[in-house]
Design a protein around this motif. Structure first.
Motif, mmCIF file in Angstrom:
data_model
loop_
_atom_site.group_PDB
_atom_site.id
_atom_site.type_symbol
_atom_site.label_atom_id
_atom_site.label_comp_id
_atom_site.label_asym_id
_atom_site.label_seq_id
_atom_site.Cartn_x
_atom_site.Cartn_y
_atom_site.Cartn_z
ATOM 1 N N SER A 72 0.748 -1.230 0.162
ATOM 2 C CA SER A 72 -0.086 0.178 0.021
ATOM 3 C C SER A 72 0.696 1.109 -0.340
ATOM 4 C CB SER A 72 -0.959 0.119 1.200
ATOM 5 O OG SER A 72 -0.198 0.114 2.376
ATOM 6 N N ASN A 120 5.487 -1.055 -2.671
ATOM 7 C CA ASN A 120 6.049 -2.136 -3.335
ATOM 8 C C ASN A 120 5.054 -2.201 -4.483
ATOM 9 O OD1 ASN A 120 7.154 -4.336 -1.094
ATOM 10 N ND2 ASN A 120 8.358 -2.990 -2.466
ATOM 11 N N GLN A 134 1.577 0.518 -4.604
ATOM 12 C CA GLN A 134 1.200 1.651 -4.662
ATOM 13 C C GLN A 134 2.263 2.468 -3.796
ATOM 14 O OE1 GLN A 134 -2.585 3.867 -3.706
ATOM 15 N NE2 GLN A 134 -2.108 3.306 -1.962
ATOM 16 N N ILE A 135 2.882 3.569 -4.293
ATOM 17 C CA ILE A 135 4.041 4.244 -3.504
ATOM 18 C C ILE A 135 3.620 5.416 -2.980
ATOM 19 C CG2 ILE A 135 6.370 5.052 -4.120
ATOM 20 C CD1 ILE A 135 6.420 3.276 -6.529
ATOM 21 N N ILE A 193 4.744 8.906 -1.822
ATOM 22 C CA ILE A 193 5.688 9.805 -2.334
ATOM 23 C C ILE A 193 6.479 10.585 -1.095
ATOM 24 C CG2 ILE A 193 6.834 11.646 -3.794
ATOM 25 C CD1 ILE A 193 6.005 8.968 -5.291
ATOM 26 N N ALA A 252 12.146 2.881 -7.043
ATOM 27 C CA ALA A 252 11.562 4.203 -6.690
ATOM 28 C C ALA A 252 12.396 4.880 -5.314
ATOM 29 C CB ALA A 252 10.036 3.817 -6.223
ATOM 30 N N VAL A 295 15.587 6.551 -6.486
ATOM 31 C CA VAL A 295 15.714 7.982 -7.107
ATOM 32 C C VAL A 295 15.131 8.963 -6.435
ATOM 33 C CG1 VAL A 295 15.356 6.709 -9.426
ATOM 34 C CG2 VAL A 295 13.193 7.662 -8.323
ATOM 35 N N ILE A 296 14.229 8.645 -5.436
ATOM 36 C CA ILE A 296 13.775 9.707 -4.263
ATOM 37 C C ILE A 296 15.086 9.884 -3.521
ATOM 38 C CG2 ILE A 296 12.347 10.259 -2.620
ATOM 39 C CD1 ILE A 296 10.819 10.258 -4.919
#
Lengths: 189, 189
Positions: free
Chosen positions: B24, B27, B29-30, B32, B63, B66-67
């Motif tokens: 949720s 993995n 839905q992310i 941010i 994900a 990169v963040i």
């Protein structure tokens, strides 16, 4: 988008079958600064739209989607290509044919993470034949969510994906459209 | 990391074989905002280190990497799991066994994107048996780059990956370490 086109011309390589390789900044090594410029540009193009969620597809859409999502202040959901024990049993599914890998695979999004009535923006790295985006459009239809538009980093204008999507009346924003490859040189539209 | 542990307790589900599902927010839905907190925390933990590049592995490491890379101001390179026509022929390779999927696969990094003498930070989402990280360590050794450390979002402390890595004298920073799962409840170390 000027900075993107410059990088494609400087570093993009043409592989067999007019495949455009942008491994040095987008698909294998990732330039975070350029990705942020790309994210801002997507936000500028969809600035008047209400967007609740960004939908993308693994693998190479993820980096772009999460960086862009920071400007929209929304979560990202990525469609999964591989069957995993960890994925929910209740999923929206579609099939996608990959011409580069010459396989057809199933993509899945858990029903928990896209909800009827939500406003969705699709983001992906490449648009060529458009099969990946069509798979996502199919899932969006099944989930009864509202498609706001599609944001693509590099569209190969000489293949039919972009045309097909625009003909459906869908708003498609491609940051760089390659018109053709001529004598190994990339020419933008 | 408090905000992360809170989310794991609130939304993490225990699947068969003590698999911890965080679909949720990490993995599938992310979230941010949480990812940015995670990125800041990695930067805080490695703040005195010179880091030139972040190395991760597709899919779910991308994900986070990169963040986080935004706080380190460096590029990301992700190891590829799938053979692709588009990947360079000159690659560093290793093999990784996945217990969740029960397959052994080859991971590859183009020799262009990690260079001798560079200072590398590995970032990944999960550490359980440590096979993915070991594959990256093997590639790092072959490429003769300097490993600064390993940053993991969720370590399963009851499996041997973390112990093995620490015993090699490698600096491992895990933002949440699950000590055990007891009666369906997650207990952190």
């Amino acid at each position: 988008m000027k900075a993107l086109k410059k990088r494609i011309l400087e570093e993009g390589a043409i592989a067999h079958g007019n495949v455009i390789k942008v491994d040095s900044f987008l698909n294998h090594q990732i330039d975070i600064e350029l990705l942020n410029e790309i994210g801002k540009e997507f936000k500028a193009r969809f600035q008047n739209e209400k967007i609740d969620k960004i939908l993308t597809i693994e693998v190479s859409g993820i980096a772009i989607a999460v960086i862009a999502a920071q400007y929209f202040n929304v979560p990202v959901v990525f469609a999964k290509k591989t069957e995993s024990k960890n994925l929910d049993k209740e999923t929206y599914e579609s099939t996608v044919h990959s011409y580069t890998k010459n396989i057809t695979y199933t993509i899945r999004v858990s029903k928990k993470y896209i909800n009827e009535g939500e406003n969705i923006l699709i983001i992906d790295d490449f648009l060529a034949n458009g099969k990946a985006v069509e798979g996502l459009l199919d899932i969006i239809k099944k989930a009864k969510v509202n498609l706001i538009g599609v944001g693509i980093v590099i569209e190969k204008g000489f293949q039919k994906g972009g045309k097909n999507i625009r003909e459906k009346g869908i708003r498609l924003e491609s940051l760089a459209i390659v018109d053709r490859v001529e004598d190994g040189r990339i020419i933008f539209r």
